[in-house]
Design an enzyme around this catalytic site. Structure first.
Site, PDB file in Angstrom:
ATOM      1  N   LYS A 505      52.510  49.107  20.626  1.00  0.00           N
ATOM      2  CA  LYS A 505      53.147  49.221  21.952  1.00  0.00           C
ATOM      3  C   LYS A 505      54.421  50.054  21.874  1.00  0.00           C
ATOM      4  O   LYS A 505      54.656  50.940  22.685  1.00  0.00           O
ATOM      5  CB  LYS A 505      53.477  47.825  22.505  1.00  0.00           C
ATOM      6  N   THR A 538      39.947  50.867  31.649  1.00  0.00           N
ATOM      7  CA  THR A 538      40.649  51.200  32.886  1.00  0.00           C
ATOM      8  C   THR A 538      39.824  50.690  34.065  1.00  0.00           C
ATOM      9  O   THR A 538      38.748  50.132  33.888  1.00  0.00           O
ATOM     10  CB  THR A 538      40.823  52.725  33.024  1.00  0.00           C
ATOM     11  N   VAL A 592      29.720  42.538  34.277  1.00  0.00           N
ATOM     12  CA  VAL A 592      29.319  41.406  35.124  1.00  0.00           C
ATOM     13  C   VAL A 592      29.443  40.136  34.287  1.00  0.00           C
ATOM     14  O   VAL A 592      28.850  40.034  33.223  1.00  0.00           O
ATOM     15  CB  VAL A 592      27.859  41.550  35.617  1.00  0.00           C
ATOM     16  N   ALA A 594      32.132  38.893  32.740  1.00  0.00           N
ATOM     17  CA  ALA A 594      33.089  38.966  31.619  1.00  0.00           C
ATOM     18  C   ALA A 594      32.353  38.879  30.287  1.00  0.00           C
ATOM     19  O   ALA A 594      31.573  39.756  29.954  1.00  0.00           O
ATOM     20  CB  ALA A 594      34.157  37.897  31.757  1.00  0.00           C
ATOM     21  N   LEU A 596      30.027  36.698  29.311  1.00  0.00           N
ATOM     22  CA  LEU A 596      28.745  35.987  29.305  1.00  0.00           C
ATOM     23  C   LEU A 596      27.595  36.955  28.985  1.00  0.00           C
ATOM     24  O   LEU A 596      27.623  38.103  29.392  1.00  0.00           O
ATOM     25  CB  LEU A 596      28.494  35.330  30.666  1.00  0.00           C
ATOM     26  N   GLY A 648      48.167  34.336  38.802  1.00  0.00           N
ATOM     27  CA  GLY A 648      47.655  35.616  38.291  1.00  0.00           C
ATOM     28  C   GLY A 648      46.150  35.705  38.234  1.00  0.00           C
ATOM     29  O   GLY A 648      45.598  36.542  37.507  1.00  0.00           O
ATOM     30  N   GLU A 651      43.820  40.071  41.744  1.00  0.00           N
ATOM     31  CA  GLU A 651      44.423  41.385  41.557  1.00  0.00           C
ATOM     32  C   GLU A 651      45.794  41.379  42.238  1.00  0.00           C
ATOM     33  O   GLU A 651      46.068  40.516  43.092  1.00  0.00           O
ATOM     34  CB  GLU A 651      43.533  42.461  42.192  1.00  0.00           C
ATOM     35  N   ASP A 662      34.052  44.017  44.791  1.00  0.00           N
ATOM     36  CA  ASP A 662      33.899  43.797  43.349  1.00  0.00           C
ATOM     37  C   ASP A 662      32.582  43.078  43.059  1.00  0.00           C
ATOM     38  O   ASP A 662      31.842  43.461  42.143  1.00  0.00           O
ATOM     39  CB  ASP A 662      35.079  42.980  42.820  1.00  0.00           C
ATOM     40  N   LYS A 666      29.162  44.517  41.002  1.00  0.00           N
ATOM     41  CA  LYS A 666      28.490  43.775  39.931  1.00  0.00           C
ATOM     42  C   LYS A 666      27.014  43.562  40.252  1.00  0.00           C
ATOM     43  O   LYS A 666      26.147  43.688  39.375  1.00  0.00           O
ATOM     44  CB  LYS A 666      29.188  42.433  39.705  1.00  0.00           C
ATOM     45  N   GLY A 785      39.394  36.442  33.260  1.00  0.00           N
ATOM     46  CA  GLY A 785      40.494  36.321  32.297  1.00  0.00           C
ATOM     47  C   GLY A 785      40.474  37.444  31.287  1.00  0.00           C
ATOM     48  O   GLY A 785      39.417  37.855  30.810  1.00  0.00           O
TER      49      GLY A 785
END
Length: 804
Positions: A505, A538, A592, A594, A596, A648, A651, A662, A666, A785
């Site tokens: 970073k 991104t 789609v 995350a 899984l 959080g 978005e 969104d 998917k 997440g």
């Protein structure tokens, strides 16, 4: 007796010469009976040859010659080398006057390198109290008169060596000049480049030596040249046959003729490092070593001569004519490859002889050009040969596939009659990368995966840290070395071919530079990075434009960015074509659900011929959290929404979640996995945002969350008893056609069903198939997440790394 042979680098000024003196001293003090063969010191032979060429052009050779003399005397001005220096002065002066020289003169000049080396070493040893004797091999090895590449006269040479050692035996250490001999007229001859090894081998044979120890600047024979392959490993044992193959295929540490005299007398050859004398080196014996691939050898400075012609098919005597031309002009052919359907013969020759070969072949086949039996004779320069010593054709597909995966297509390949060695001709520019790819595939060293990560926000940053934390354990457990060589955001790029560190970073802030995608491609090419993966973390539609250039530059793709799979169906197919054409992979399991295993499951079912009839589920972890809590608690919708925003889960602009786009993207991704040609505009999406709140800035929107409450209180109240709200995506219709029905909507379902019982922010999917009927395949788990998504991307990396 043991024969010790020291190479030019071992005898160079400073550490090298001191180490050689120490090794000889130690052996004498330990009572070992030895004789020593030496090469010219440092780069003496090359320097003398260069000075010779300058003198022949009437250039300023004297300054070069003086520098040469200074180096040869160096720290030992008391040693008298004036005899050799005087002869060199006269020879170079004569060449300069005449403007030309013969091979006979050249041999006289080049021989001085070994003579100076042996005389200096003898004088140093005597000065240190070691009984040493200078032995001029011109008095020992008698040869024919083929100057530059003379062949020893075996019986006479053996007799001379045996008699000489009867006279100079006992405790005296004979320091023998390598590389040189003389003909019956006592004219100086040389045995060809690397001929000092041959000298040592012949001496060992004639004296029935116990062992020949060849001291070099490396620890032994390696699985590849360590200068080209960082992961190369030392080979402990080789058989003479393997060493001979290795020498024939270009290993400079061995002369091709060295092995035969040792094999005749079963004399072991040990390759040792002058600068690391504790190392036991590589031992070469007549014992048959275990079968298997031993090493990669390289031939450089070669060219490919191609002779092509349909009319040559089936004609007798063509090969004989080709090789007569080669033989008549002393052109050695290292590799031959022949085609059959359209007759073609490829010959690998030294680059310096390639033009001659082409010209003479054109003369030989002049009439065949007129009859159009020969179409063309061409030369391809800038090629190299990689030989895999010990490679069996039955397993050759593994390194070959690895090369193709890295976009390296061999120009030709052939195998020896034994079927135990395979040689590949590749472009010289691809040599380094090709060697590393083959070596990594064959020798079981860690397979290096070079990764470029685009986007280092929540998901990208988490992924980078996950890779850095797990890399050592993965290398140990799976033999895969993950190397993040590039990290980029929309503005800055950090590059490190050896991999970024935990301080990435700060590094990208401090050292990051503006870039284009071309910069990353060129960097990977410059450093010959293999097994490339580009990861898109991104959410950019613009970055997707780089996918095809990356694929065409040998990158596999992994993406958590859903855009590429939800643009027009035309782009979707164009990207798939580029992937197929370049034999690259594109993984996007996290698009789609995350982390899984949803996309993989659907792909597998579809490819196996299973007829999927419907897919339904909760696709958004954010909306799962909203409606699971709103259905279970007696609180206003705005309160749950504000809680999700504060934690959080949404978005920065919550409307991006609430509009349903969104979920629509998917759902479209899954539809396209079933080869459906739907476009995004064809999806029926229920927007959860009241119409008057859909425009305007975020800050203003966040002050009006309570305006959701009357709408959703009514929807909640109008449900049947024991029902709950769920925001789902559903793919239905006749999915065997080109298009299906795609709907994104808020539904009310019984609370005692699997969908109704959903908790927290879990995602939930039901896959209905013809075989399973009304009992769907259910996949459920954390669907949101950064850590979960990053772990899903990490899984794709490992999945790709295991391929091939």
């Amino acid at each position: 007796m043991k024969i010790l042979k020291f190479g030019g680098k071992s005898l160079s000024n400073g550490e090298g010469l001191n180490k050689v003196v120490q090794i000889i001293t130690d052996k004498v003090q330990q009572g070992e009976k030895i004789a020593v063969v030496v090469s010219a010191r440092g780069n003496a032979t090359d320097e003398l040859e260069y000075i010779l060429k300058i003198a022949a052009k009437n250039g300023d050779y004297k300054r070069l010659l003086e520098n040469f003399k200074v180096y040869q005397v160096s720290d030992y001005p008391q040693v008298d080398l004036s005899e050799e220096f005087t002869i060199l002065d006269k020879l170079f002066e004569g060449v300069s006057l005449i403007g030309d020289y013969s091979n006979k003169i050249k041999d006289q000049i080049l021989s001085k390198g070994e003579l100076l080396s042996a005389k200096l070493l003898t004088a140093i040893l005597v000065e240190k109290g070691i009984p040493a004797n200078f032995a001029d091999s011109r008095e020992l090895l008698k040869t024919d008169s083929k100057f530059g590449d003379a062949q020893p006269l075996e019986q006479l040479s053996k007799k001379n060596v045996v008699n000489y050692f009867k006279e100079h035996n006992g405790s005296t250490v004979n320091i023998i000049t390598g590389f040189i001999g003389s003909n019956n007229n006592n004219d100086t001859t040389t045995l060809g480049r690397n001929g000092s090894n041959y000298t040592a081998s012949l001496i060992a044979n004639y004296l029935n030596a116990e062992e020949l120890q060849n001291f070099t600047h490396v620890d032994g024979i390696y699985t590849a040249n360590p200068d080209l392959v960082a992961d190369a490993k030392k080979i402990e044992y080789l058989s003479f046959n393997e060493a001979n193959e290795l020498a024939n295929f270009g290993a400079t540490i061995l002369h091709a003729k060295t092995i035969i005299p040792l094999l005749e007398k079963n004399i072991p050859l040990r390759i040792l490092n002058t600068f690391n004398h504790e190392n036991r080196g590589t031992l070469i014996t007549s014992d048959a070593a275990k079968e298997g691939i031993k090493t990669l050898s390289v031939l450089e400075n070669v060219s490919l001569v191609n002779l092509e012609g349909r009319g040559l098919l089936g004609k007798a005597g063509i090969d004989a004519r080709i090789f007569k031309v080669m033989g008549d002009h002393n052109i050695s052919v290292s590799i031959i490859s022949q085609g059959s359907s359209e007759r073609g013969i490829g010959l690998v020759v030294a680059t310096e002889k390639a033009t001659l070969a082409m010209v003479e072949l054109e003369k030989e086949f002049e009439n065949d050009f007129y009859s159009k039996d020969v179409n063309q004779i061409t030369v391809t320069d800038n090629v190299s040969v990689i030989s895999i010593i010990g490679q069996d054709l039955s397993t050759f597909h593994k390194p070959y596939t690895a090369l193709i995966k890295n976009k390296i297509v061999p120009i030709l390949f052939n195998n020896t009659v034994t079927g135990k060695n395979v040689s590949l001709v590749v472009k010289k520019s691809e040599l380094n990368k090709a060697l590393n790819v083959i070596h990594g595939e064959i020798f079981g060293v860690s397979k290096k995966i070079n990764i470029a990560i685009f986007g280092h926000g929540l998901v990208g940053g988490t992924l980078i840290n996950q890779i850095l934390e797990s890399a050592a354990a993965i290398e140990k457990r799976k033999g895969i070395k993950l190397n993040v060589f590039a990290i980029a955001n929309s503005k800055k790029l950090l590059l490190n071919k050896n991999g970024v560190t935990a301080d990435w970073k700060n590094s990208i802030q401090k050292d990051g530079a503006e870039y284009t995608i071309k910069d990353i491609i060129e960097y990977a090419d410059k450093y010959h990075l293999e097994n490339l993966i580009a990861i898109d973390n991104t959410a950019s539609a613009t970055f997707v434009e780089n996918y095809i250039p990356l694929v065409e530059s040998s990158f596999d793709l992994i993406s958590s960015n859903k855009v590429a799979n939800t643009l027009s169906y035309g782009f979707y197919k164009e990207l798939r074509k580029a992937l197929t054409d370049n034999q690259k992979n594109y993984l996007y399991e996290t698009n789609v659900g995350a982390g899984l295993p949803l996309i993989d499951t659907i792909k597998l079912l579809h490819l196996s011929g299973e007829n999927i009839t419907k897919i339904k589920g909760v696709f958004s972890g954010t909306l799962s959290y909203l409606f699971n809590n709103f259905s279970a608690k007696d609180v206003p919708f705005s309160e749950i929404l504000k809680e999700a925003i504060d934690n959080g889960y949404t978005e920065p602009d919550p409307r991006e979640d609430l509009c349903g786009n969104d979920v629509g993207r998917k759902l479209l991704i899954l539809a396209r996995e079933l080869d459906l040609q739907n476009e995004f505009e064809e999806i029926s999406i229920q927007n959860l945002i009241p119409e008057h709140l859909r425009e305007g800035n975020v800050a203003d929107f966040l002050t009006k969350l309570k305006e959701f409450d009357p709408i959703y209180d009514k929807i909640k109240a109008d449900q049947k008893p024991n029902h709950v709200l769920r925001y789902i995506g559903e793919l239905s219709g006749d999915l065997q056609n080109d298009k299906g029905n795609l709907e994104v909507k808020l539904v009310s379902v019984p609370s005692d069903t699997a969908l109704g019982g959903l908790k927290g922010s879990d995602s939930f999917f039901e896959i209905y198939t013809e075989s399973y009927g009304d009992r769907p395949i259910v996949i459920q788990g954390a669907g949101a997440g950064s850590a979960v998504t990053a772990r899903g991307v990490f899984g794709d990396i490992l999945r790709l790394s295991d391929k091939g």
